[in-house]
Design a protein around this motif. Structure first.
Motif, mmCIF file in Angstrom:
data_model
loop_
_atom_site.group_PDB
_atom_site.id
_atom_site.type_symbol
_atom_site.label_atom_id
_atom_site.label_comp_id
_atom_site.label_asym_id
_atom_site.label_seq_id
_atom_site.Cartn_x
_atom_site.Cartn_y
_atom_site.Cartn_z
ATOM 1 N N ILE A 183 0.842 -1.207 0.000
ATOM 2 C CA ILE A 183 0.000 0.000 0.000
ATOM 3 C C ILE A 183 0.877 1.256 0.000
ATOM 4 O O ILE A 183 0.666 2.184 -0.779
ATOM 5 N N VAL A 184 1.894 1.243 0.874
ATOM 6 C CA VAL A 184 2.759 2.429 0.959
ATOM 7 C C VAL A 184 3.534 2.624 -0.346
ATOM 8 O O VAL A 184 3.717 3.751 -0.810
ATOM 9 N N LYS A 185 3.962 1.489 -0.957
ATOM 10 C CA LYS A 185 4.690 1.620 -2.242
ATOM 11 C C LYS A 185 3.813 2.311 -3.285
ATOM 12 O O LYS A 185 4.293 3.180 -4.028
ATOM 13 N N CYS A 228 1.233 4.305 -2.716
ATOM 14 C CA CYS A 228 1.058 5.712 -2.327
ATOM 15 C C CYS A 228 2.325 6.520 -2.624
ATOM 16 O O CYS A 228 2.254 7.666 -3.065
ATOM 17 N N ALA A 229 3.483 5.906 -2.374
ATOM 18 C CA ALA A 229 4.747 6.611 -2.617
ATOM 19 C C ALA A 229 4.891 6.937 -4.104
ATOM 20 O O ALA A 229 5.322 8.031 -4.474
ATOM 21 N N ARG A 230 4.510 5.971 -4.933
ATOM 22 C CA ARG A 230 4.636 6.187 -6.379
ATOM 23 C C ARG A 230 3.765 7.358 -6.839
ATOM 24 O O ARG A 230 4.142 8.127 -7.707
ATOM 25 N N HIS A 231 2.591 7.478 -6.203
ATOM 26 C CA HIS A 231 1.670 8.555 -6.590
ATOM 27 C C HIS A 231 1.808 9.779 -5.686
ATOM 28 O O HIS A 231 1.040 10.725 -5.817
ATOM 29 N N LYS A 232 2.753 9.721 -4.733
ATOM 30 C CA LYS A 232 2.941 10.804 -3.744
ATOM 31 C C LYS A 232 1.631 11.152 -3.022
ATOM 32 O O LYS A 232 1.255 12.319 -2.888
ATOM 33 N N ILE A 233 0.929 10.127 -2.569
ATOM 34 C CA ILE A 233 -0.334 10.301 -1.847
ATOM 35 C C ILE A 233 -0.065 10.125 -0.345
ATOM 36 O O ILE A 233 0.605 9.173 0.051
ATOM 37 N N PRO A 234 -0.573 11.033 0.501
ATOM 38 C CA PRO A 234 -0.346 10.906 1.955
ATOM 39 C C PRO A 234 -0.876 9.597 2.537
ATOM 40 O O PRO A 234 -1.891 9.078 2.067
ATOM 41 N N VAL A 235 -0.176 9.085 3.550
ATOM 42 C CA VAL A 235 -0.532 7.846 4.242
ATOM 43 C C VAL A 235 -0.721 8.175 5.722
ATOM 44 O O VAL A 235 0.182 8.744 6.344
ATOM 45 N N ILE A 236 -1.869 7.820 6.274
ATOM 46 C CA ILE A 236 -2.094 8.083 7.703
ATOM 47 C C ILE A 236 -2.418 6.767 8.410
ATOM 48 O O ILE A 236 -3.453 6.161 8.171
ATOM 49 N N PRO A 237 -1.504 6.292 9.279
ATOM 50 C CA PRO A 237 -1.790 5.062 10.028
ATOM 51 C C PRO A 237 -2.846 5.339 11.100
ATOM 52 O O PRO A 237 -2.864 6.421 11.689
#
Lengths: 473, 411
Positions: free
Chosen positions: A72-74, A76-85
């Motif tokens: 999931i983080v990969k 998001c990282a590719r699309h530069k989308i924020p991740v909130i745990p």
């Protein structure tokens, strides 16, 4: 120093990113049906237990494994989308709000206790395991995990916020009790911060850097915690005092004598009233200390006698002892419910818990000045404190729609934080920074922010991990 | 030509570092230099000598903390604490003799930078757990502080923990605040004398574990094989003629006596039990803290191995199958000290391999300069962690001027 406290937090969510269908489809390849964009789900995941308004993410995914979180983080990282745990959402400074939108990773379904190493006194858990669940699981091993914030929080969340609780005097906080963890970094890589050995000396101590990083450096997906033997004897007591100074002086002398008290909690007269009403007690409505002693039979007896003598010297009222497990559970549940009890004093109102910590010699002074200010501003705010650490909380019970009342709360809070900083204290002893204390952090640690910022950039160059918390980039 | 920069105050530290940043001039940051033997030799032309910053700046016994400049000799801090009957709970060791220098020379900065801890580590943590705040000058030439003087604070990243154990490679610490607590009224040690000598005996491990998980609040647990016990100054140990396991209890007199009796009963099934009172206990635990039993034979290498406590004896067994070594255990078996002939590649592989199998790490604490230059002193990092370590270092010290190479080559 000008500090503005946002009284209209809705505006804190700025330009939330929109999530394209292709992006969501990519996420579904990892989590399948466990993805939601339903408004109610997103709204709930954008809000914690505090007064801060919800800042909903664009999507919520329910992860089942470290590998899934990594995938999931990969993406998001590719699309530069924020991740909130997200764990249980019981933080108090808006830690889970999606300031710029993005994807919330709900970790509550990762709630397995992986291994208990009774002989090495450690346990490895997934981040969604709650503290009470862990202790129920451990019960037949004779071991327990002592850190107990008010809420039945997840251990992932407690690690990320460096939580503490009522046992800190004897057992420390999450800072002292996390041995290692598995973390998904901002690029999706999985790392283990250190081994299970008690001593970490392989390179820089990343474990401690992640403890209290509030989700801004990575997603914690596995935690190894230190455990303790359940003491042979436990005894708790409640003792009223004629005034706050006498109570605080009792604490100071107790700590200076090196008596290893497990818990010393202070509740002021307003909180005692709330406690009696909410938890059906009938304690005197006076400043009160609650004690708990852990140890061998002889040790507990010795500790309680020593503290009894010290309290007597400070004109204490009568000690009420709770030696049975049920009595103690009721007593401490009452203490843990103090936030809810305070809110029940004014149905329909919201609560705002403050969290300063000062050197213990200044504690009585700091609380009394704050109480005076609260009363002068005609506000409702019980005070509770983990007084052994110099840490206390005002719980403002307020109506966020009443702008005049909110302005008075803001002014009292600001004066209290400044008072604490002047006394050599800190703006937050255990709740953390989140979005609520960013400006106070500037006041307290201005120069260190550039170092923290360079750490953040080093580990999360695209600023996708819980952006907008702790520091503004 | 090495030049010695010796600042007399914090502002001069800032000036020197700023100068070094603009000149891209690497600095060898040190206090008294007693721990130069630990870690890799620093590649720098200038020494930044902090021994001139040596004042206790704030000690308030009632607040249970002490703040001092980085160059303050630890012996001055102990003297001040002693007067108030207080102590540092993590029991800082003095590795002076182990590393070939005199006793009592170390400074506060060195202690924190190397994150040392004594036998009470299992209960009270290490320097890292006890350092609650600091002031420093980063490798960017900026003065900053983190943490404070209260035991709880959650103001952003916990930089005190990152600084502790960074061997001066991230920032030049000018001041640190450590927690202190009242010294225990009483100390007793329960000794178990084993019928047979065991360098790597599972039973002693079991004895320590049973003691530690009991309710007797054992603050330290160590095991000394016969050869090591014979080197103690305490008569009971040096005349024991066998391996000895030692367990410490501390506190007020009545509960200490009670716990000591309970422990003796618990452990009597393993061997003869005996007890040491406060004076002898203090001598014994100081020897164990300082690893004084391995100070002799300076030409031999000393390793510090950290593993899960129940794995200590297994790891040693594996190593002793193919090499001769002097061994002692602390931290309930989780810390193994090993003195071995100066390592070649094979013995290094043997040690690191055995440790890796159980998930721990091995540090080469004492070795010749040549070896420390060529060998990897700290547990090797995988390529990804090396990358992260470089980024963290770069965040604090982008020009790489602070103790370059001290921990890892090129970092």
């Amino acid at each position: 120093m000008q500090i503005s406290l946002q009284t209209n937090p809705v505006s804190l969510q700025t330009n939330p990113v929109s999530l394209s269908d292709e992006f969501l489809e990519e996420l579904r390849t990892v989590v399948e049906q466990r993805l939601s964009t339903v408004d109610a789900v997103c709204f709930q995941h954008g809000k914690d237990e505090s007064w801060h308004e919800s800042m909903p993410p664009g999507a919520v995914v329910f992860a089942h494994s470290t590998e899934e979180v990594s995938e999931i983080v990969k993406i998001c990282a590719r699309h530069k989308i924020p991740v909130i745990p997200y764990g249980t959402g019981t933080s108090l400074e808006g830690h889970v709000g999606a300031v710029h939108g993005g994807v919330c990773i709900d970790l509550t379904e990762m709630n397995e206790i992986l291994t208990v190493n009774a002989e090495d006194l450690d346990v490895t858990v997934q981040p969604g395991v709650r503290r009470k669940q862990l202790n129920e699981h451990l019960r037949d091993t004779g071991l327990f995990f002592p850190i107990d914030p008010g809420a039945d929080a997840s251990l992932g969340g407690m690690t990320a916020t460096r939580a503490s609780g009522t046992n800190a005097v004897r057992y420390g906080t999450m800072r002292e009790n996390v041995l290692s963890m598995v973390v998904v970094m901002a690029d999706g890589r999985i790392i283990r911060t250190s081994s299970r050995s008690k001593k970490s000396s392989a390179g820089y101590d990343l474990t401690r850097l992640f403890v209290g990083s509030e989700g801004t450096l990575g997603v914690i997906t596995e935690i190894t915690l230190r455990l303790y033997g359940i003491p042979e004897a436990v005894s708790a007591a409640v003792c009223p005092f004629p005034d706050l100074e006498s109570a605080v002086n009792t604490v100071i002398t107790t700590i200076q004598c090196g008596i290893p008290v497990a818990r010393i909690e202070l509740m002021d007269e307003v909180q005692m009233k709330a406690l009696n009403a909410y938890s059906k007690f009938d304690y005197p409505e006076q400043p009160t200390l609650m004690f708990e002693f852990h140890g061998t039979e002889a040790g507990v007896k010795e500790q309680s006698e020593m503290v009894g003598d010290i309290a007597d010297d400070n004109n204490a009222g009568e000690f009420q002892w709770a030696t049975k497990a049920e009595e103690r559970t009721k007593l401490w549940q009452g203490r843990h419910d103090s936030y809810y009890a305070a809110m029940a004093l004014r149905p329909g109102a919201k609560g705002m818990a403050t969290d300063v910590c000062v050197p213990i010699s200044r504690l009585a002074e700091c609380i009394l000045e704050t109480r005076k200010d609260i009363d002068e501003q005609e506000l409702l705010s019980p005070i509770v404190g983990h007084v052994g650490d110099g840490n206390f909380h005002c719980c403002f019970i307020m109506d966020p729609d009443d702008l005049d009342e909110m302005a008075r709360v803001e002014s009292v809070n600001k004066r209290m934080v400044m008072r604490a900083l002047e006394m050599g204290g800190t703006c937050t002893g255990e709740h953390g920074v989140g979005i609520g204390k960013i400006d106070y952090l500037v006041a307290e640690h201005g120069e260190a922010l550039s170092v923290m910022r360079s750490m953040k950039i080093a580990l999360d160059p695209d600023n996708i991990m819980n952006p907008g918390k702790i520091i503004k980039l | 030509m090495t030049e010695n920069l010796k600042p007399e105050n914090n502002d001069q530290v800032l000036e020197f570092v700023q100068w070094a940043v603009t000149q891209k001039m690497p600095l060898d940051v040190r206090g008294q230099g007693t721990k130069l033997g630990m870690g890799r030799p620093v590649e720098a032309d200038h020494i930044l000598d902090l021994s001139g910053l040596s004042e206790i700046t704030d000690y308030q016994p009632s607040e249970l903390f002490v703040t001092a400049n980085a160059g303050t000799p630890m012996k001055d801090i102990y003297a001040a604490l002693d007067q108030q009957n207080q102590q540092l709970m993590f029991e800082p060791p003095d590795y002076g003799p182990l590393l070939g220098s005199a006793v009592d020379q170390g400074t506060l900065g060195g202690l924190v930078a190397c994150n040392l801890a004594g036998p009470r580590r299992i209960k009270a943590g290490s320097a890292r757990d006890n350092c609650i705040g600091f002031h420093a000058v980063s490798g960017r030439g900026e003065m900053f502080k983190s943490g404070g003087k209260v035991v709880k604070n959650v103001t952003g990243f916990d930089l005190s923990k990152l600084m502790t154990g960074s061997y001066g490679t991230l920032a030049v610490m000018t001041e640190a605040t450590l927690k202190v607590l009242p010294s225990p009224e009483n100390t007793r040690t329960v000794l178990v004398r084993w019928a047979k000598d065991g360098d790597a005996d599972q039973l002693n491990n079991q004895a320590m574990t049973e003691a530690l998980v009991s309710t007797n609040e054992v603050s330290s647990a160590a095991h000394l094989p016969a050869k090591i016990a014979a080197r103690s100054a305490v008569a009971y140990l040096n005349s024991a003629g066998s391996a000895v396991t030692a367990l410490r209890v501390e506190g007020p007199a009545p509960s200490t006596a009670y716990r000591c009796a309970a422990l003796k009963e618990l452990l009597s099934k393993f061997g003869d039990v005996e007890e040491l009172h406060t004076k002898n206990s203090k001598i014994l635990w100081k020897e164990i803290a300082d690893v004084s039993y391995l100070a002799a034979n300076q030409e031999r290498a000393v390793w510090r191995i950290s593993v899960p406590p129940t794995e200590g004896a297994h790891v040693v067994q594996r190593i002793l199958e193919s090499a001769e070594a002097d061994v002692m255990y602390d931290w309930g078996g989780g810390l193994v000290w090993l003195q071995i002939d100066e390592v070649d590649q094979a013995s290094k592989n043997l040690i690191r391999g055995s440790v890796a199998q159980v998930g721990g790490h091995a540090t080469l604490v004492r070795a010749s300069k040549q070896l420390r230059q060529s060998a990897i002193v700290f547990q090797p990092l995988d390529p990804y962690m090396t990358g992260i370590t470089k980024r963290v270092k770069n965040g604090f010290d982008p020009e790489g001027i602070l103790n370059p190479g001290r921990m890892y080559k090129g970092i």
